[in-house]
Design a protein around this motif. Sequence first.
Motif, PDB file in Angstrom:
ATOM      1  N   HIS A   1      -2.190   4.763  10.395  1.00  0.00           N
ATOM      2  CA  HIS A   1      -0.950   4.583  11.152  1.00  0.00           C
ATOM      3  C   HIS A   1      -0.687   3.128  11.525  1.00  0.00           C
ATOM      4  CE1 HIS A   1       0.905   8.518  12.236  1.00  0.00           C
ATOM      5  NE2 HIS A   1      -0.254   8.957  11.768  1.00  0.00           N
ATOM      6  N   GLU A   2      -1.607   2.232  11.204  1.00  0.00           N
ATOM      7  CA  GLU A   2      -1.406   0.833  11.585  1.00  0.00           C
ATOM      8  C   GLU A   2      -0.233   0.203  10.838  1.00  0.00           C
ATOM      9  OE1 GLU A   2      -3.615   1.860  13.860  1.00  0.00           O
ATOM     10  OE2 GLU A   2      -5.288   1.530  12.506  1.00  0.00           O
ATOM     11  N   SER A   3       0.026   0.655   9.629  1.00  0.00           N
ATOM     12  CA  SER A   3       1.097   0.077   8.826  1.00  0.00           C
ATOM     13  C   SER A   3       2.415   0.803   9.075  1.00  0.00           C
ATOM     14  CB  SER A   3       0.739   0.163   7.343  1.00  0.00           C
ATOM     15  OG  SER A   3       1.714  -0.475   6.549  1.00  0.00           O
ATOM     16  N   THR A   4       3.476   0.199   8.642  1.00  0.00           N
ATOM     17  CA  THR A   4       4.763   0.878   8.564  1.00  0.00           C
ATOM     18  C   THR A   4       5.433   0.453   7.268  1.00  0.00           C
ATOM     19  OG1 THR A   4       6.875   1.325   9.673  1.00  0.00           O
ATOM     20  CG2 THR A   4       6.002  -0.905   9.912  1.00  0.00           C
ATOM     21  N   PRO A   5       5.903   1.404   6.456  1.00  0.00           N
ATOM     22  CA  PRO A   5       5.828   2.843   6.650  1.00  0.00           C
ATOM     23  C   PRO A   5       4.390   3.331   6.771  1.00  0.00           C
ATOM     24  CG  PRO A   5       7.275   2.297   4.802  1.00  0.00           C
ATOM     25  CD  PRO A   5       6.558   1.049   5.170  1.00  0.00           C
ATOM     26  N   VAL A   6       4.230   4.456   7.461  1.00  0.00           N
ATOM     27  CA  VAL A   6       2.906   5.023   7.636  1.00  0.00           C
ATOM     28  C   VAL A   6       2.277   5.278   6.271  1.00  0.00           C
ATOM     29  CG1 VAL A   6       3.761   7.402   7.713  1.00  0.00           C
ATOM     30  CG2 VAL A   6       1.615   6.823   8.851  1.00  0.00           C
ATOM     31  N   ASN A   7       0.980   5.069   6.156  1.00  0.00           N
ATOM     32  CA  ASN A   7       0.199   5.283   4.925  1.00  0.00           C
ATOM     33  C   ASN A   7       0.488   4.258   3.838  1.00  0.00           C
ATOM     34  OD1 ASN A   7      -0.988   7.787   5.903  1.00  0.00           O
ATOM     35  ND2 ASN A   7       0.989   8.753   5.472  1.00  0.00           N
ATOM     36  N   SER A   8       1.283   3.239   4.121  1.00  0.00           N
ATOM     37  CA  SER A   8       1.641   2.246   3.109  1.00  0.00           C
ATOM     38  C   SER A   8       0.625   1.109   3.127  1.00  0.00           C
ATOM     39  CB  SER A   8       3.051   1.705   3.374  1.00  0.00           C
ATOM     40  OG  SER A   8       3.372   0.701   2.436  1.00  0.00           O
ATOM     41  N   PHE A   9      -0.329   1.168   2.192  1.00  0.00           N
ATOM     42  CA  PHE A   9      -1.365   0.146   2.100  1.00  0.00           C
ATOM     43  C   PHE A   9      -1.515  -0.279   0.643  1.00  0.00           C
ATOM     44  CE2 PHE A   9      -2.193   2.151   6.096  1.00  0.00           C
ATOM     45  CZ  PHE A   9      -2.624   1.117   6.918  1.00  0.00           C
ATOM     46  N   PRO A  10      -0.696  -1.237   0.208  1.00  0.00           N
ATOM     47  CA  PRO A  10      -0.786  -1.690  -1.180  1.00  0.00           C
ATOM     48  C   PRO A  10      -2.106  -2.409  -1.437  1.00  0.00           C
ATOM     49  CG  PRO A  10       0.713  -3.077   0.093  1.00  0.00           C
ATOM     50  CD  PRO A  10       0.362  -1.922   0.966  1.00  0.00           C
ATOM     51  N   PRO A  11      -2.660  -2.267  -2.631  1.00  0.00           N
ATOM     52  CA  PRO A  11      -3.865  -3.028  -2.988  1.00  0.00           C
ATOM     53  C   PRO A  11      -3.578  -4.525  -2.980  1.00  0.00           C
ATOM     54  CG  PRO A  11      -3.506  -1.190  -4.491  1.00  0.00           C
ATOM     55  CD  PRO A  11      -2.263  -1.330  -3.680  1.00  0.00           C
TER      56      PRO A  11
ATOM     57  N   PHE B   1       1.122   6.108  -1.100  1.00  0.00           N
ATOM     58  CA  PHE B   1       1.894   6.172  -2.336  1.00  0.00           C
ATOM     59  C   PHE B   1       1.648   4.975  -3.241  1.00  0.00           C
ATOM     60  CE2 PHE B   1       4.517   4.996   1.335  1.00  0.00           C
ATOM     61  CZ  PHE B   1       4.869   3.694   1.029  1.00  0.00           C
ATOM     62  N   TRP B   2       1.076   3.883  -2.718  1.00  0.00           N
ATOM     63  CA  TRP B   2       0.764   2.730  -3.569  1.00  0.00           C
ATOM     64  C   TRP B   2      -0.329   3.059  -4.586  1.00  0.00           C
ATOM     65  CZ3 TRP B   2       3.674  -1.400  -4.179  1.00  0.00           C
ATOM     66  CH2 TRP B   2       4.572  -1.752  -3.160  1.00  0.00           C
ATOM     67  N   LEU B   3      -1.114   4.087  -4.316  1.00  0.00           N
ATOM     68  CA  LEU B   3      -2.156   4.450  -5.266  1.00  0.00           C
ATOM     69  C   LEU B   3      -1.588   5.127  -6.504  1.00  0.00           C
ATOM     70  CD1 LEU B   3      -5.046   5.617  -2.920  1.00  0.00           C
ATOM     71  CD2 LEU B   3      -4.407   3.321  -3.687  1.00  0.00           C
ATOM     72  N   LEU B   4      -0.294   5.442  -6.486  1.00  0.00           N
ATOM     73  CA  LEU B   4       0.348   5.916  -7.707  1.00  0.00           C
ATOM     74  C   LEU B   4       0.349   4.825  -8.775  1.00  0.00           C
ATOM     75  CD1 LEU B   4       3.430   7.710  -6.116  1.00  0.00           C
ATOM     76  CD2 LEU B   4       1.471   8.824  -7.176  1.00  0.00           C
ATOM     77  N   VAL B   5       0.274   3.576  -8.352  1.00  0.00           N
ATOM     78  CA  VAL B   5       0.247   2.468  -9.305  1.00  0.00           C
ATOM     79  C   VAL B   5      -1.101   2.420 -10.018  1.00  0.00           C
ATOM     80  CG1 VAL B   5       0.489  -0.025  -9.576  1.00  0.00           C
ATOM     81  CG2 VAL B   5       1.861   1.190  -7.855  1.00  0.00           C
ATOM     82  N   ASN B   6      -2.171   2.469  -9.234  1.00  0.00           N
ATOM     83  CA  ASN B   6      -3.524   2.458  -9.799  1.00  0.00           C
ATOM     84  C   ASN B   6      -4.486   2.918  -8.713  1.00  0.00           C
ATOM     85  OD1 ASN B   6      -5.935   2.069 -11.060  1.00  0.00           O
ATOM     86  ND2 ASN B   6      -5.610  -0.090 -11.565  1.00  0.00           N
ATOM     87  N   SER B   7      -5.119   4.049  -8.920  1.00  0.00           N
ATOM     88  CA  SER B   7      -6.026   4.596  -7.914  1.00  0.00           C
ATOM     89  C   SER B   7      -7.485   4.357  -8.251  1.00  0.00           C
ATOM     90  CB  SER B   7      -5.792   6.109  -7.763  1.00  0.00           C
ATOM     91  OG  SER B   7      -6.127   6.783  -8.974  1.00  0.00           O
ATOM     92  N   THR B   8      -7.774   3.587  -9.293  1.00  0.00           N
ATOM     93  CA  THR B   8      -9.154   3.324  -9.701  1.00  0.00           C
ATOM     94  C   THR B   8      -9.784   2.279  -8.790  1.00  0.00           C
ATOM     95  OG1 THR B   8      -8.611   3.852 -11.989  1.00  0.00           O
ATOM     96  CG2 THR B   8     -10.644   2.625 -11.595  1.00  0.00           C
ATOM     97  N   ASP B   9     -10.625   2.754  -7.886  1.00  0.00           N
ATOM     98  CA  ASP B   9     -11.332   1.893  -6.936  1.00  0.00           C
ATOM     99  C   ASP B   9     -10.455   0.753  -6.424  1.00  0.00           C
ATOM    100  OD1 ASP B   9     -13.347   0.958  -5.314  1.00  0.00           O
ATOM    101  OD2 ASP B   9     -14.507   0.039  -6.926  1.00  0.00           O
ATOM    102  N   PRO B  10      -9.406   1.071  -5.664  1.00  0.00           N
ATOM    103  CA  PRO B  10      -8.508   0.030  -5.173  1.00  0.00           C
ATOM    104  C   PRO B  10      -9.255  -1.073  -4.437  1.00  0.00           C
ATOM    105  CG  PRO B  10      -7.609   2.204  -4.729  1.00  0.00           C
ATOM    106  CD  PRO B  10      -9.002   2.416  -5.223  1.00  0.00           C
TER     107      PRO B  10
END
Length: 601
Positions: free
Chosen positions: A290-300, A361-370
């Motif tokens: 919840h620290e980010s906004t949008p919630v759960n948005s943590f790009p690699p 949702f950023w893991l849709l780009v690449n979820s391999t050991d971000p």
Amino acid sequence: MKQTALWTVCFLFYACVCLQSPPGTAHPLRDEDRRADIKFVDAISKFRVGVSWRNVSCWLCEAVFAIVDVALMNEANVERVAQAAGETCVRLHLAEEHVCRQIAELFRDDVINALQRSVLSPSEACAVLVGRACGHFDIYAPWNVTLPPRPKPPVVPPPPPRPGSPQSRVLFLTDVHWDQEYVAGSPADCKEPLCCRNDSVVSRWPLRRTAGFWGTYSKCDLPLRTVESLLENAARDGPWDWVYWTGDIPAHNVWAQTRDQQLHELTVVSRLIRKYLGPSVTVYPAVGNHESTPVNSFPPPFIHGNQSSSWLYNTMAEEWAPWLPPDALHTLRRAGFYTAPVQPGLRVVSLNMNYCAKENFWLLVNSTDPADQLQWLIGILQQAEDKGEKVHIIGHIPPGLCLKSWSWNYYHIVNRYEGTIAGQFFGHTHMDEFQMFYDEETLTRPLGVAFIAPSATTYINLNPGYRVYYMDGHYPGSSRFVLDHETYILNLTEVNSHYSHSPAPSPKWTLLYRASEAYGLNTLFPADWDKLIGRFLTEDLVFQKFWYLFHKGHVSEPCVNTCKTTQVCYLLSGRSDDPSQCQRLPLDVKEMGKTPKKTLC
């Protein structure tokens, strides 16, 4: 055309996840675009969907795709995508209209940018949204970490410490969820995902419940005075050898948050912890979802510029600099994780569990050991093994709730370094629970346990709480294992009634239970928790006590039948999508391992 539809439907998925419990530049609508948008809305309304997302069938999901494909031909019009998504959110009754509109606008740029980089197909999106019956839904390809070629040292189970051996007393804080707009006397039952606020829309008349002074048994978060009361009581109960703090500072108003607000709340709570606990106590934080906004948005880390997480990690590094060494601050700024020495012979690893989160949702780009986080963890654990150090791992989301490949790789790492990893500590679920780790060969020998501590917040229908761990202390040969733990609560039934007219400056938080006494355990080693699960299956009174404590002393009914077996199945495995451990349960519950555990986003 296909990708435009995916943007819209995937937004709805994240709205559903975050409300039930999108970079780009906006362009003005042209006349022909507006006509297409109207046609889309009209077509949606013909389906007369007015119940909830759970009732959407495969054919309806596919129909929505088809309609949006036709209606939204111009992929460049990001604003139109957000409007269509917001309109569909309203028509599907995912939330109140203003919540749908706001969250569509908030998520628009990040979700669309992430999905522009991904390869999600329509069948996968419908399977994610509606269920496995709609098709294949595992959009994350399997992958494996690389372990060093060094053989695993012989396993030597640690003996219980001798009487009188030093112990470490550690305060554990998680899921504060401070609501700046909490107002005592406001509606406690409302139509929005978060209540107890002045602008809460009453869900029914007459108004049955209102927000209490110190907190409320409802979908409400905490006023700042309750956060300060917790810290004041924790300070009185010290001294503390150190503190683990696993995130989630902001409230659950995820549809209406800004970066400035998130950073303000991060700064205020970090400084309150330093104020009350004192400058001599070191706090080791972890990043919540919840620290980010949008919630759960943590790009690699390969996402740069305004859409990176540098705005958040840099402020964390500034606020946490009094607690962490420079090398820890360096990796924190890069990707939100770090390692630091705690005492001679003990170090902590703080993982950014958002890189394993199904909702990121950023893991849709690449979820391999971000961010190469797990490979980095292996390096830290190997160095610790070489030096004879013990390691505590902290993080927000428990590993058993992570994406499957990430979770199974983490489980594999814990197996390899079981002689080094002395404790795992998480939060996120708001409940008081744990997850087991067994040897991968037989899945019978317990070798680790992930402690999941209860939340500070009341969300949903809980007493506020915090955890205290008693650990094998600083001396040669210490296991650094958890020996016992206590949970403290603020009993809202008592304090709101007693202080309703003239509130005390800070009511007393009380001991809810001590694990060794509540369950009759001599130690809290993995084998002890494994035996306790066995007792849950044979002694229902023991399990019902766990269920009461699971809710921090506020539960309305017992957990039986499917409820019980699903919960026990969850406790049995620290890796996600793993029904194998549930085979030891009664025959009628072997399918429980396939049932996803509901969590709070």
